[in-house]
Design a protein around this motif. Structure first.
Motif: not given
Length: 511
Positions: A378-387, A441-449, A458-465
């Motif tokens: 479920y990595k990247g789940y939040i940015p995926n839902m927000l997208g 979508a890009l942030v989601r893919t990076r988190m999934q990878a 742990e990598v977070t959506m906000r931190g990755l942005f």
């Protein structure tokens, strides 16, 4: 205004109750006198409705149209017969009438097929009439036409609605009753109001690799006849072929989203060369298997969720309003994505894998589960839902805007936009939706990878942005956009061609 077909031809065939049903059960025996309601009587109970009388009148109309007296109506017969009655239809309209009623596929209509066509078409017209008659007074006025089309997302002025009314209104009251509506449309296969919502369906035929669009609406007739599942199967098959054909571009997009940076500037040709050098030509399709497999469960869950959410909203409209469609579609998309999200993570990991890293999908899933735990799926789940909301919202808004612009400017005699207009509108709206949601979508893919390593933060959506903006700037949020857009036109074109062919194979009538 176009003359009504029923003046006096069809009006003489139909009983004042507006029913064709009696004609279908026509029998040569004498009916009961005075509306005694025997087996031949129509629902209204009038003696005029007796089946033998209806049969005689329908046969009279059939004989008038049967110019060459061979007992069947071909396109030439219909063109000449209707022309003699002062009605002129295009060859395409006549072809649609014949195709809709031709059960034995001999290219013409015998009397029984002709009656069945009239019956089936009348049922459709009655459904549309009821949906337009907001006041339930048995008449349609200009305001009801404006409101009904507005509910479907089609904006027209009251003056345009009055033009539509005048073309059907025989007695000058500026309202249309059921008889006027039926008489005008009965032997004309396509008109502005009945088919707008059907012509402008688009999500089932557009598969650009992201299944975030708002589902299509299906009419009562399509639900009752089981045509809805055939549309879904045709759409799923079209998506599978389309995704397979454009898989190399999709894999390149994933690689660029994850690995491209200022220090590692990947170009399209360089990316393809690197993939082929590392794993051969077959490596271009890595991750495509799971990408195709997830179409069926995602589409099925999304459709079922959409139908349930519509009931929960509690609307009594057959078709939802635009904001209701967006709400129901976004929620259905969120439920479907939540259900199949582990497959999304698997797809990304399979696309990024090195030669020999995994023996297959199951081996990849087993490795992730053992080394990283269930949470990794479920990595990247939040940015995926927000997208989902920006993608579905902008796709729907742009499509409706383009649709309304076309209808206002070019829809004179028909709501049919033609294949190229449909494809162009769908492509533009899907592209705009992707563009709006691409950073997520890009942030989601990076988190999934990102493989989980014990002890690593742990990598977070906000931190990755923040990291991407700091090291690569805003441009970094759009890595891989070029191959993503390169696949849109071929994906849409392939989807459409395969969809239309599968529809024919499954016996779905073309609209």
């Amino acid at each position: 205004a176009r003359r009504s077909l029923a003046s006096p031809v069809v009006s003489g065939v139909l009983c004042p109750c507006g029913s064709l049903r009696a004609a279908a059960a026509a029998s040569p025996g004498p009916g009961a006198e005075g509306g005694g309601g025997g087996g031949n009587a129509a629902p209204c109970g009038r003696s005029l409705c007796e089946a033998s009388e209806q049969d005689r009148r329908l046969r009279a109309l059939f004989q008038k149209l049967d110019v060459n007296r061979d007992g069947a109506l071909c396109i030439h017969d219909l063109a000449e017969g209707l022309g003699r009655l002062g009605l002129h239809r295009t060859e395409l309209d006549l072809l649609k009438i014949v195709k809709a009623g031709d059960k034995d596929l001999d290219g013409q209509l015998d009397f029984e097929e002709f009656v069945h066509y009239l019956q089936d078409h009348e049922k459709k017209l009655r459904l549309v009439f009821k949906s337009l008659d907001k006041k339930n007074d048995g008449r349609i006025d200009a305001q009801e036409i404006v409101q009904s089309l507005r509910d479907l997302g089609v904006k027209i002025s009251e003056q345009q609605a009055e033009k539509i009314l005048k073309s059907m209104d025989k007695n000058g009251t500026m309202t249309i009753d059921w008889n006027e509506w039926r008489d005008y449309h009965l032997l004309h296969p396509v008109e502005n109001i009945p088919e707008i919502i059907l012509y402008w369906k688009h999500s089932t035929i557009f598969d650009v690799g992201e299944n975030l669009t708002v589902p299509d609406e299906f009419t009562v007739e399509e639900r009752q006849t089981g045509m809805w599942w055939r549309h879904l199967v045709a759409g799923g098959g079209a998506g599978a072929v389309s995704r397979t054909c454009t898989a190399p571009l999709d894999r390149l997009k994933v690689l660029m989203q994850v690995h491209a940076s200022r220090s590692n500037n990947m170009c399209i040709i360089g990316g393809f060369t690197q993939m082929i050098r590392e794993g051969g030509t077959r490596s271009l399709w890595r991750g495509n298997g799971i990408n195709v497999l997830k179409i069926a469960p995602e589409s099925a869950i999304k459709f079922m969720a959409y139908e349930q959410i519509k009931r929960f909203i509690g609307t009594d409209q057959e078709m939802l309003r635009i904001h209701e469609r967006l709400l129901a579609g976004s929620l259905a998309g969120a439920i479907a994505q939540s259900s199949i999200y582990p497959m999304e993570v698997l797809k990304t990991r399979m696309a990024l894998r090195k030669t020999g890293q995994y023996s297959g999908m199951l081996d990849c899933a087993k490795n992730i589960l053992l080394k990283e735990g269930m949470a990794a799926f479920y990595k990247g789940y939040i940015p995926n839902m927000l997208g989902i909301i920006p993608y579905a919202g902008i796709d729907l808004a742009v499509y409706e805007t383009l649709k309304n612009a076309w209808l206002q400017r070019y829809a004179i005699n028909s709501a049919d936009p033609g294949v190229f207009v449909l494809l162009a509108c769908g492509t533009i709206s899907s592209t705009c939706g992707q563009l709006a949601s691409y950073p997520l979508a890009l942030v989601r893919t990076r988190m999934q990878a990102q493989a989980s390593v014990e002890g690593a933060p742990e990598v977070t959506m906000r931190g990755l942005f923040k990291h991407i903006l700091k090291t690569e700037g805003a441009f970094g949020l759009y890595r891989g956009l070029a191959p993503n857009f390169m696949k849109v036109i071929p994906a849409v074109s392939i989807s459409y061609v395969v969809y239309e062919n599968l529809k024919m194979t499954l016996g779905v009538q073309s609209r």
